[in-house]
Design a protein around this motif. Sequence first.
Motif, mmCIF file in Angstrom:
data_model
loop_
_atom_site.group_PDB
_atom_site.id
_atom_site.type_symbol
_atom_site.label_atom_id
_atom_site.label_comp_id
_atom_site.label_asym_id
_atom_site.label_seq_id
_atom_site.Cartn_x
_atom_site.Cartn_y
_atom_site.Cartn_z
ATOM 1 N N VAL A 104 -17.377 14.939 6.650
ATOM 2 C CA VAL A 104 -16.937 15.770 5.532
ATOM 3 C C VAL A 104 -15.551 16.308 5.858
ATOM 4 N N ALA A 105 -14.578 15.987 5.029
ATOM 5 C CA ALA A 105 -13.199 16.375 5.335
ATOM 6 C C ALA A 105 -12.378 16.417 4.057
ATOM 7 N N GLY A 106 -11.118 16.789 4.205
ATOM 8 C CA GLY A 106 -10.177 16.817 3.083
ATOM 9 C C GLY A 106 -8.967 15.960 3.402
ATOM 10 N N LEU A 107 -7.945 16.054 2.575
ATOM 11 C CA LEU A 107 -6.784 15.179 2.704
ATOM 12 C C LEU A 107 -5.702 15.709 3.644
ATOM 13 N N GLN A 108 -5.684 17.010 3.916
ATOM 14 C CA GLN A 108 -4.529 17.601 4.596
ATOM 15 C C GLN A 108 -4.187 16.925 5.925
ATOM 16 N N TYR A 138 5.322 19.237 3.227
ATOM 17 C CA TYR A 138 4.726 20.200 2.301
ATOM 18 C C TYR A 138 3.805 19.446 1.358
ATOM 19 N N MET A 139 2.592 19.949 1.190
ATOM 20 C CA MET A 139 1.583 19.270 0.381
ATOM 21 C C MET A 139 1.216 20.117 -0.830
ATOM 22 N N ASP A 140 1.280 19.516 -1.995
ATOM 23 C CA ASP A 140 0.893 20.180 -3.244
ATOM 24 C C ASP A 140 -0.317 19.449 -3.808
ATOM 25 N N PHE A 141 -1.483 20.105 -3.729
ATOM 26 C CA PHE A 141 -2.718 19.518 -4.223
ATOM 27 C C PHE A 141 -3.115 20.116 -5.572
ATOM 28 N N GLY A 142 -2.114 20.405 -6.398
ATOM 29 C CA GLY A 142 -2.395 20.952 -7.720
ATOM 30 C C GLY A 142 -3.334 20.060 -8.518
ATOM 31 N N LYS A 143 -4.195 20.685 -9.328
ATOM 32 C CA LYS A 143 -5.205 19.934 -10.082
ATOM 33 C C LYS A 143 -4.574 18.862 -10.960
ATOM 34 N N GLU A 144 -3.438 19.184 -11.556
ATOM 35 C CA GLU A 144 -2.776 18.216 -12.431
ATOM 36 C C GLU A 144 -2.389 16.956 -11.660
ATOM 37 N N HIS A 145 -1.840 17.149 -10.445
ATOM 38 C CA HIS A 145 -1.467 15.992 -9.624
ATOM 39 C C HIS A 145 -2.709 15.177 -9.248
ATOM 40 N N MET A 146 -3.745 15.879 -8.811
ATOM 41 C CA MET A 146 -4.942 15.178 -8.355
ATOM 42 C C MET A 146 -5.615 14.427 -9.507
ATOM 43 N N ASP A 147 -5.594 15.021 -10.703
ATOM 44 C CA ASP A 147 -6.240 14.379 -11.852
ATOM 45 C C ASP A 147 -5.449 13.187 -12.364
ATOM 46 N N THR A 148 -4.117 13.301 -12.389
ATOM 47 C CA THR A 148 -3.297 12.242 -12.984
ATOM 48 C C THR A 148 -2.892 11.169 -11.978
ATOM 49 N N LEU A 149 -2.657 11.574 -10.722
ATOM 50 C CA LEU A 149 -2.177 10.629 -9.720
ATOM 51 C C LEU A 149 -3.275 10.154 -8.772
ATOM 52 N N GLY A 150 -4.301 10.987 -8.623
ATOM 53 C CA GLY A 150 -5.343 10.668 -7.656
ATOM 54 C C GLY A 150 -5.004 11.119 -6.254
ATOM 55 N N HIS A 151 -3.877 11.789 -6.117
ATOM 56 C CA HIS A 151 -3.449 12.309 -4.811
ATOM 57 C C HIS A 151 -2.491 13.469 -5.042
ATOM 58 N N GLY A 152 -2.133 14.163 -3.984
ATOM 59 C CA GLY A 152 -1.194 15.260 -4.099
ATOM 60 C C GLY A 152 0.240 14.770 -4.129
ATOM 61 N N VAL A 153 1.164 15.722 -4.215
ATOM 62 C CA VAL A 153 2.589 15.417 -4.114
ATOM 63 C C VAL A 153 3.057 15.905 -2.753
ATOM 64 N N TYR A 154 3.573 15.004 -1.947
ATOM 65 C CA TYR A 154 3.882 15.282 -0.548
ATOM 66 C C TYR A 154 5.389 15.203 -0.325
ATOM 67 N N ILE A 163 0.859 -1.191 0.000
ATOM 68 C CA ILE A 163 0.000 0.000 0.000
ATOM 69 C C ILE A 163 0.889 1.232 0.000
ATOM 70 N N LYS A 164 0.980 1.908 -1.120
ATOM 71 C CA LYS A 164 1.874 3.057 -1.234
ATOM 72 C C LYS A 164 1.501 4.133 -0.215
ATOM 73 N N VAL A 165 2.531 4.750 0.324
ATOM 74 C CA VAL A 165 2.303 5.748 1.361
ATOM 75 C C VAL A 165 1.471 6.914 0.833
ATOM 76 N N GLU A 166 1.613 7.234 -0.454
ATOM 77 C CA GLU A 166 0.897 8.378 -1.026
ATOM 78 C C GLU A 166 -0.621 8.180 -1.029
ATOM 79 N N ILE A 167 -1.071 6.919 -1.078
ATOM 80 C CA ILE A 167 -2.519 6.699 -1.171
ATOM 81 C C ILE A 167 -3.145 6.388 0.191
ATOM 82 N N ARG A 168 -2.339 6.226 1.212
ATOM 83 C CA ARG A 168 -2.901 5.918 2.536
ATOM 84 C C ARG A 168 -3.822 7.033 3.041
ATOM 85 N N PRO A 169 -3.471 8.326 2.834
ATOM 86 C CA PRO A 169 -4.423 9.373 3.253
ATOM 87 C C PRO A 169 -5.773 9.236 2.560
ATOM 88 N N ASN A 170 -5.784 8.824 1.290
ATOM 89 C CA ASN A 170 -7.048 8.634 0.576
ATOM 90 C C ASN A 170 -7.877 7.523 1.212
#
Length: 259
Positions: free
Chosen positions: A70-74, A86-102, A51-58
């Motif tokens: 009702v909540a968000g990922l931060q 540092y969390m980058d929730f840019g639309k491009e990251h969220m659309d292509t990766l399904g998560h931010g870049v942390y 289970i990749k660490v990047e998707i565990r918050p999801n």
Amino acid sequence: MVLVYHTKGAKKFALSYDTNIPRQAGLSGSSAIICAALSCLLDFYNVRHLIKVEIRPNIILDAEKELGIVAGLQDRVAQVYGGLVYMDFGKEHMDTLGHGVYTPLDINLLPPLHLIYADNPSDSGKVHSTVRQRWLDGEEFIISSMEEVARLALDGRKALLDKNYRELARLMNRNFDLRRQMFGDDVIGTVNIKMVEAARSVGAAAKFTGSGGAVVALCPDGEAQVLLLEKACRDAGFLVQRIQVAPSPLPLTEGNPPF
């Protein structure tokens, strides 16, 4: 509370928890419990490496959504990664990766910080917020304000790397001011506003730790200012604690390098 789970042919376990996180103080106590439970399950079934660490918050957020929260990922990112991130929730990251870049950062970059909270914050900020719907409706003020909040995070990262704590203090104050403008005082709540005002009365910077209930304060003028902060909060009926930031529990192989 104890949760017992059993499936025929599989391992069985009992899971119990206790917490010293103040209730209803905006410190993400519920998601912290779910995050801890997920970590236990990953190790119990020996699947942490799958289970990749990047998707565990999801995963944590999805569990909360099933409970109607009702909540968000931060907050979930902070809990999974630990330390300073540092969390980058840019639309491009969220659309292509399904998560931010942390990106984990060295906790030694942080200045001394203090937590301000109330014994009973439940009377603060009960009015339902319309900000999410206004965002979905494309309201220009909300969109531009949210974009500025994102820029504040980027500028805050630079201020930390430069150890420019006066600039960081300015950014923290701007963050709260933007939130107050977007949500309005009825949503923010009287107690929350008074906590920020108590910090600002002695020249400290202050912003929410999350969506309200507790405030993180920075005293750019040092320990003398901290004493003034403690007195101002005590006089206003609030509790103050020095924040101790623990380093990330993740091995370097699970996340990014610490810089």
